[in-house]
Design a protein around this motif. Structure first.
Motif, PDB file in Angstrom:
ATOM      1  N   ASP A  55      42.519  49.315  31.785  1.00  0.00           N
ATOM      2  CA  ASP A  55      42.843  47.961  31.342  1.00  0.00           C
ATOM      3  C   ASP A  55      44.341  47.690  31.478  1.00  0.00           C
ATOM      4  O   ASP A  55      44.752  46.605  31.889  1.00  0.00           O
ATOM      5  N   VAL A  81      39.152  38.321  41.702  1.00  0.00           N
ATOM      6  CA  VAL A  81      38.753  39.581  41.075  1.00  0.00           C
ATOM      7  C   VAL A  81      37.476  40.071  41.744  1.00  0.00           C
ATOM      8  O   VAL A  81      36.493  39.322  41.864  1.00  0.00           O
ATOM      9  N   GLN A 124      34.125  47.224  32.172  1.00  0.00           N
ATOM     10  CA  GLN A 124      34.725  46.573  33.337  1.00  0.00           C
ATOM     11  C   GLN A 124      34.885  45.071  33.102  1.00  0.00           C
ATOM     12  O   GLN A 124      35.896  44.484  33.499  1.00  0.00           O
ATOM     13  N   ALA A 142      45.332  47.010  35.060  1.00  0.00           N
ATOM     14  CA  ALA A 142      44.866  45.680  35.455  1.00  0.00           C
ATOM     15  C   ALA A 142      45.825  44.607  34.951  1.00  0.00           C
ATOM     16  O   ALA A 142      46.174  43.666  35.683  1.00  0.00           O
ATOM     17  N   TYR A 189      42.761  41.205  32.334  1.00  0.00           N
ATOM     18  CA  TYR A 189      43.539  40.872  33.528  1.00  0.00           C
ATOM     19  C   TYR A 189      43.802  39.369  33.585  1.00  0.00           C
ATOM     20  O   TYR A 189      44.941  38.937  33.805  1.00  0.00           O
ATOM     21  N   GLN A 247      37.907  44.634  31.045  1.00  0.00           N
ATOM     22  CA  GLN A 247      39.094  44.820  31.881  1.00  0.00           C
ATOM     23  C   GLN A 247      39.433  43.535  32.638  1.00  0.00           C
ATOM     24  O   GLN A 247      40.589  43.132  32.713  1.00  0.00           O
ATOM     25  N   ILE A 248      38.420  42.885  33.188  1.00  0.00           N
ATOM     26  CA  ILE A 248      38.634  41.650  33.940  1.00  0.00           C
ATOM     27  C   ILE A 248      39.170  40.547  33.031  1.00  0.00           C
ATOM     28  O   ILE A 248      40.098  39.800  33.396  1.00  0.00           O
ATOM     29  N   SER A 301      46.598  50.697  46.013  1.00  0.00           N
ATOM     30  CA  SER A 301      46.559  51.323  44.697  1.00  0.00           C
ATOM     31  C   SER A 301      47.492  52.512  44.661  1.00  0.00           C
ATOM     32  O   SER A 301      48.020  52.938  45.694  1.00  0.00           O
ATOM     33  N   ALA A 333      42.622  48.896  40.152  1.00  0.00           N
ATOM     34  CA  ALA A 333      42.991  49.336  38.806  1.00  0.00           C
ATOM     35  C   ALA A 333      41.838  50.077  38.148  1.00  0.00           C
ATOM     36  O   ALA A 333      40.706  49.601  38.149  1.00  0.00           O
ATOM     37  N   LYS A 384      35.894  53.530  36.260  1.00  0.00           N
ATOM     38  CA  LYS A 384      37.093  53.151  35.525  1.00  0.00           C
ATOM     39  C   LYS A 384      37.321  54.144  34.401  1.00  0.00           C
ATOM     40  O   LYS A 384      36.429  54.927  34.059  1.00  0.00           O
ATOM     41  N   SER A 404      38.301  46.142  41.044  1.00  0.00           N
ATOM     42  CA  SER A 404      37.792  47.116  40.081  1.00  0.00           C
ATOM     43  C   SER A 404      36.593  47.782  40.725  1.00  0.00           C
ATOM     44  O   SER A 404      35.637  47.109  41.132  1.00  0.00           O
ATOM     45  N   LEU A 437      42.841  41.500  41.687  1.00  0.00           N
ATOM     46  CA  LEU A 437      42.327  42.723  41.064  1.00  0.00           C
ATOM     47  C   LEU A 437      41.090  43.229  41.785  1.00  0.00           C
ATOM     48  O   LEU A 437      40.131  42.476  42.003  1.00  0.00           O
TER      49      LEU A 437
END
Length: 313
Positions: free
Chosen positions: A165, A218, A196, A168, A203, A199-200, A85, A162, A184, A180, A178
């Motif tokens: 968003d 993920v 979250q 990601a 992604y 966000q996934i 990261s 990440a 976040k 997470s 990814l």
């Protein structure tokens, strides 16, 4: 701690867990240089994934890291899963400067971390780029030389940690898996697991739009303790936990709740967690300062009394 981390990874494999991942922090009495540890665990285990969550790329030389990662992956038989990261707050002010790195004018330290990550990811392809010496110490293969040892397939096992968003989606376009975490960026004011999960989904949409051939992975991280005895209740049975809002690196962030309850209640609570349902991998955080035996107990309780009811492998 290093020796106990090896023993705990061995215990996790014996219990039937799928992996052992480690956080990386500098200037702290924690795990700082991950590759000796990952290689040692690779030599002591046979099946589990061995990974990080995450390596702060602001501190890393991508070229040297290729050699370390390749060696550790080969020692483990191709089981490395590296979370990287742009970094998070550390123990000292601009610690990466002490490692010899500084962002050029117009670039932030976060930009520098992403740049290091992109270069590392590109080098993992194993393409030659260095002009060979016409009078080398050892015989060379023809053409430009790459860094050695090359770990075939490791590029598909790189994860980007990440917080937002947008990041990601960036990781998806680059072709990274990814990670997470338990926090976040608070981008909507909704509960942590709802944000979250969104966000996934974003992604995965970006991954599909990018046209990558393989299916990505993920992961989400959670602190989960099944209260099985009086010791568990003394350590963790302190009532309800809830999401928290805080400021991290000048970013408003939402920190996800911890789960601690008897197994039947845990199963109901975890079933309602939208992000766990959306992800394909769960990283279970454990309080490793409590020792190998107690952490093995925590892992075993989840594997035996919680995971089967939720369909977790």
């Amino acid at each position: 701690m290093l020796l106990q981390s090896i023993d705990l990874a061995v215990a996790a494999e014996e219990l039937g867990a799928d992996g052992a991942y480690f956080r990386v922090h500098h200037f702290a009495r924690q795990l700082s240089s991950p590759f000796p540890l990952l290689a040692a665990i690779g030599a002591r285990t046979r099946r589990i994934e061995i990974g990080t969550g995450v390596i702060d790329m602001r501190y890393e030389n991508p070229f040297y890291m290729i050699e370390d990662a390749g060696s550790a992956d080969l020692i483990s038989g191709g089981r490395l899963q590296l979370g990287i990261s742009r970094g998070s707050p550390e123990q000292v002010i601009e610690g990466w400067r002490h490692f010899g790195y500084a962002p050029p004018t117009g670039e932030s330290d976060a930009d520098m971390g992403r740049r290091h990550g992109e270069l590392f990811f590109e080098l993992l392809k194993g393409r030659g780029f260095a002009q060979p010496n016409p009078q080398p110490m050892f015989a060379n293969p023809p053409g430009l030389l790459r860094l050695e040892p090359h770990a075939e397939g490791l590029q598909d096992r790189i994860w980007w940690g990440a917080a937002s968003d947008a990041t990601a989606a960036w990781a998806a376009r680059k072709g990274m898996n990814l990670q997470s975490s338990t926090l976040k960026a608070d981008e909507s004011g909704e509960p942590f697991d709802v944000q979250q999960a969104r966000q996934i989904r974003r992604y995965r949409e970006a991954w599909k739009e990018a046209g990558h051939e393989r299916q990505p992975r993920v992961s989400v991280s959670r602190s989960i303790v099944a209260l099985m005895n009086d010791t568990d209740r003394a350590y963790f049975g302190r009532g309800e936990s809830s999401d928290q809002i805080g400021i991290i690196d000048n970013m408003r962030a939402v920190f996800g709740r911890s789960y601690a309850a008897e197994p039947d209640r845990l199963i109901d609570e975890l079933r309602a967690d939208e992000a766990i349902a959306e992800a394909d991998t769960l990283l279970l955080t454990v309080p490793n300062q409590l020792g190998v035996a107690y952490n093995a107990h925590i892992i075993e309780a989840i594997l035996k009394h919680v995971a089967p009811a939720l369909g977790w492998r």
